[in-house]
Scaffold this motif. Sequence first.
Motif, PDB file in Angstrom:
ATOM      1  N   SER A  20       4.918  55.185 -35.795  1.00  0.00           N
ATOM      2  CA  SER A  20       4.870  53.742 -36.006  1.00  0.00           C
ATOM      3  C   SER A  20       4.547  53.020 -34.710  1.00  0.00           C
ATOM      4  O   SER A  20       3.667  52.148 -34.665  1.00  0.00           O
ATOM      5  N   LEU A  21       5.249  53.414 -33.635  1.00  0.00           N
ATOM      6  CA  LEU A  21       5.020  52.752 -32.346  1.00  0.00           C
ATOM      7  C   LEU A  21       3.607  53.051 -31.841  1.00  0.00           C
ATOM      8  O   LEU A  21       2.918  52.158 -31.320  1.00  0.00           O
ATOM      9  N   ALA A  22       3.160  54.294 -32.030  1.00  0.00           N
ATOM     10  CA  ALA A  22       1.808  54.665 -31.593  1.00  0.00           C
ATOM     11  C   ALA A  22       0.774  53.832 -32.339  1.00  0.00           C
ATOM     12  O   ALA A  22      -0.201  53.337 -31.744  1.00  0.00           O
ATOM     13  N   ARG A  23       0.995  53.645 -33.644  1.00  0.00           N
ATOM     14  CA  ARG A  23       0.058  52.859 -34.455  1.00  0.00           C
ATOM     15  C   ARG A  23       0.014  51.406 -33.965  1.00  0.00           C
ATOM     16  O   ARG A  23      -1.060  50.831 -33.784  1.00  0.00           O
ATOM     17  N   LEU A  24       1.203  50.836 -33.709  1.00  0.00           N
ATOM     18  CA  LEU A  24       1.256  49.444 -33.255  1.00  0.00           C
ATOM     19  C   LEU A  24       0.629  49.288 -31.871  1.00  0.00           C
ATOM     20  O   LEU A  24      -0.061  48.304 -31.592  1.00  0.00           O
ATOM     21  N   LEU A  25       0.866  50.277 -31.004  1.00  0.00           N
ATOM     22  CA  LEU A  25       0.296  50.222 -29.651  1.00  0.00           C
ATOM     23  C   LEU A  25      -1.222  50.334 -29.694  1.00  0.00           C
ATOM     24  O   LEU A  25      -1.922  49.685 -28.906  1.00  0.00           O
ATOM     25  N   ALA A  26      -1.726  51.142 -30.625  1.00  0.00           N
ATOM     26  CA  ALA A  26      -3.181  51.314 -30.729  1.00  0.00           C
ATOM     27  C   ALA A  26      -3.848  49.984 -31.022  1.00  0.00           C
ATOM     28  O   ALA A  26      -4.956  49.717 -30.555  1.00  0.00           O
ATOM     29  N   LYS A  27      -3.158  49.128 -31.776  1.00  0.00           N
ATOM     30  CA  LYS A  27      -3.715  47.800 -32.079  1.00  0.00           C
ATOM     31  C   LYS A  27      -3.524  46.848 -30.901  1.00  0.00           C
ATOM     32  O   LYS A  27      -4.434  46.118 -30.526  1.00  0.00           O
ATOM     33  N   ALA A  28      -2.314  46.849 -30.354  1.00  0.00           N
ATOM     34  CA  ALA A  28      -1.973  45.861 -29.322  1.00  0.00           C
ATOM     35  C   ALA A  28      -2.570  46.200 -27.968  1.00  0.00           C
ATOM     36  O   ALA A  28      -2.765  45.325 -27.132  1.00  0.00           O
ATOM     37  N   TRP A  29      -2.871  47.467 -27.727  1.00  0.00           N
ATOM     38  CA  TRP A  29      -3.325  47.898 -26.398  1.00  0.00           C
ATOM     39  C   TRP A  29      -4.217  49.131 -26.568  1.00  0.00           C
ATOM     40  O   TRP A  29      -3.809  50.246 -26.270  1.00  0.00           O
ATOM     41  N   PRO A  30      -5.458  48.881 -27.022  1.00  0.00           N
ATOM     42  CA  PRO A  30      -6.316  50.025 -27.376  1.00  0.00           C
ATOM     43  C   PRO A  30      -6.612  50.964 -26.207  1.00  0.00           C
ATOM     44  O   PRO A  30      -6.848  52.152 -26.409  1.00  0.00           O
ATOM     45  N   GLU A  31      -6.598  50.413 -24.966  1.00  0.00           N
ATOM     46  CA  GLU A  31      -6.930  51.274 -23.811  1.00  0.00           C
ATOM     47  C   GLU A  31      -5.820  52.253 -23.480  1.00  0.00           C
ATOM     48  O   GLU A  31      -6.042  53.256 -22.802  1.00  0.00           O
ATOM     49  N   LEU A  32      -4.607  51.940 -23.922  1.00  0.00           N
ATOM     50  CA  LEU A  32      -3.475  52.794 -23.558  1.00  0.00           C
ATOM     51  C   LEU A  32      -3.597  54.154 -24.242  1.00  0.00           C
ATOM     52  O   LEU A  32      -3.842  54.245 -25.445  1.00  0.00           O
ATOM     53  N   GLU A  33      -3.417  55.195 -23.438  1.00  0.00           N
ATOM     54  CA  GLU A  33      -3.502  56.545 -23.993  1.00  0.00           C
ATOM     55  C   GLU A  33      -2.090  57.131 -24.103  1.00  0.00           C
ATOM     56  O   GLU A  33      -1.394  57.271 -23.098  1.00  0.00           O
ATOM     57  N   ILE A  34      -1.687  57.448 -25.350  1.00  0.00           N
ATOM     58  CA  ILE A  34      -0.376  58.085 -25.537  1.00  0.00           C
ATOM     59  C   ILE A  34      -0.570  59.563 -25.232  1.00  0.00           C
ATOM     60  O   ILE A  34      -1.164  60.288 -26.021  1.00  0.00           O
ATOM     61  N   VAL A  35      -0.098  59.988 -24.078  1.00  0.00           N
ATOM     62  CA  VAL A  35      -0.394  61.374 -23.685  1.00  0.00           C
ATOM     63  C   VAL A  35       0.599  62.366 -24.266  1.00  0.00           C
ATOM     64  O   VAL A  35       0.294  63.545 -24.403  1.00  0.00           O
ATOM     65  N   VAL A  36       1.793  61.898 -24.593  1.00  0.00           N
ATOM     66  CA  VAL A  36       2.761  62.857 -25.120  1.00  0.00           C
ATOM     67  C   VAL A  36       3.857  62.129 -25.899  1.00  0.00           C
ATOM     68  O   VAL A  36       4.189  60.976 -25.633  1.00  0.00           O
ATOM     69  N   GLU A  37       4.392  62.845 -26.899  1.00  0.00           N
ATOM     70  CA  GLU A  37       5.548  62.339 -27.631  1.00  0.00           C
ATOM     71  C   GLU A  37       6.700  63.310 -27.423  1.00  0.00           C
ATOM     72  O   GLU A  37       6.483  64.515 -27.346  1.00  0.00           O
TER      73      GLU A  37
END
Lengths: 264, 367
Positions: A20-37
């Motif tokens: 959920s957080l990854a999905r919301l971040l993808a919209k709010a901050w597309p440049e941010l790369e989630i490197v690990v969970e």
Amino acid sequence: MSERRPTALIADDEPLLRSSLARLLAKAWPELEIVVEARNGREAVERFEELAPDVCFLDVHMPGLSGVEAARFIGRRAHLVFVTAYDQYAVQAFEHGALDYLVKPVEPARLADTVARLKERLGAAHAPRPASGTEALLDALAARLRRDGAAPVHLRWIRLSVGPSVRLVAIDDVDYLRADEKYTLVAWRDGGKPEEGLIRTPLKELSAQLDPARFAQVHRSVIVNLRSILNVTRSSNETAEIRLKGRPEILPVSRSYTHLFQQM
Amino acid sequence: MAIATPSAPPPPRRGLARVFAPRRLAAVAIAAAVVSLFIWPGWQSRYVILYGRLLFVGLWMLLSFGVLEVWPARLPRWLARWGLQVMGVAATVPFAAITVYAFMTPSDPPFWEDTLRLTGFGLLNLFGLLVGPWMAVSAVFRQITGAAEHQALTFELTRSELERKAADSQLRLLQARVEPHFLFNTLANVRELVDAGSPQASPVLASLIAYLRAAVPRLEEATSTVERELELVRAYLEVMQMRMPDRLQYVIVADDAARALACPPTTLLTLVENAVRHGIDPSEDGGRIEVRASVRGERLLAQVLDTGVGLAASGRAGSLGTGLTTLRERLALTFGGAENVRVTLVAVEPRGTCAEVELPARRDGGA
């Protein structure tokens, strides 16, 4: 400052909330790369040591090492954002300490504010890291989050170098500690398998932080987990030897400590 | 919350202190004074002697009243204690009177040859026999009503204490239900299912609704059945499994005989929530929960086993914790006493805990 994309870690024990957080971040901050969970605080710290992301989103309530305890290990090396479902005390503490936090379920508008703040800090030439002085606040919060918050706080986790990687080991999994020149050798169990690692903290300093009901110093350079002892045999010259469960090593007991194992 | 409690009665006096208690002595002294007023007009000697004699006889009567109050310890069924005391008091009068006249104030011709003194002896006996037993009867009566009042008061106190406890546990039940932390976390999960267009969304929402319906208590509902309790437990576990799919497995085992039994609402749910909160949730690897309900003779046995972190790791060694203690109080009130129910929490090897509840098996929903 650099052309590379900012990176982030998301730690939450509930997989749907991570996505959920990854999905919301993808919209709010597309440049941010989630490197690990990460699934808990221990994984979060270990993955952080590996990948050094710029931002860590830490769920406050996680099994084993909590998000607040993980934050203490990560310290000022990353921008931290705490995530909590409902905890007035924690929220107050975050407000008080000027720490970033999000409340679950995360509101997109609120997340946008947080993202704006993070971008600003990352963009600054010498990124101001979270203010110092928050350590004490985080310690108090961590103690409160633990169920036995009233008990005296003993060391619960050790951060070890095992070869090139960093592991976070629960103190209960440690069999013994041995002073070794500049380092302290930590013998522990990874799901029953005997392992060894090194830390820089001197044995003397560690000894003060350990629960005396579980750990005993038996030699100038050895502290043993009492639960790991298989048996103790007396040898000549008023010394003794300790054999451990599931480990081949034999630990020495020096003369001044043999009284610990004398029969009543 | 506090209720006024009557002050505890003073500890009972024992031995001579009880026989010659100040109130009793005062009663004897006053009675002797009153009787002396009747005899005084015809009295030929000094008043002190009259009063002294009356007091002496009175004290002997008091002594025999007091002795017979406790001795002999056991009486035959046909003889009431108060009857024995009254007879004893009456029988004391002539002996005390003789002692007074013959030994304490001896005279040259013995008192029975002196008309005046014989008259005095007779009056002493007469008044002693008139007044003594009557006072004894009224004293016994006072004691009996006093004891009855005290008993009634004690009973009333116990009853109000029980009512208070029932109200307390009802209140705590209300407060304890539906933690905001649980609710908001669960809703955050459900929202993700909806956002992601998962087909799981609708069934999980149904489970959440089933859980909330039962967990938001309806006060008029005093009993439930094991069957309904297990449905509630399943709804809760389904919600939790959506939240921690990699950390929670569960199984529910119950025979038909057990399912039909009556069960106070949320009894099983409390055990299962406890197992998740203290056993599975603090564990990095999670674990498995096993819910069992069965009938053992005239008892319903419910067990919840988990393979979580165990008692020591969650700081619960040697205690039930708040949730289970409240549950036990509530069950004790429902089933008329702590001796009729059992709530235990024990460690399980190699890891985990087993919570057990044992209740009287009741078939009907109403009680």
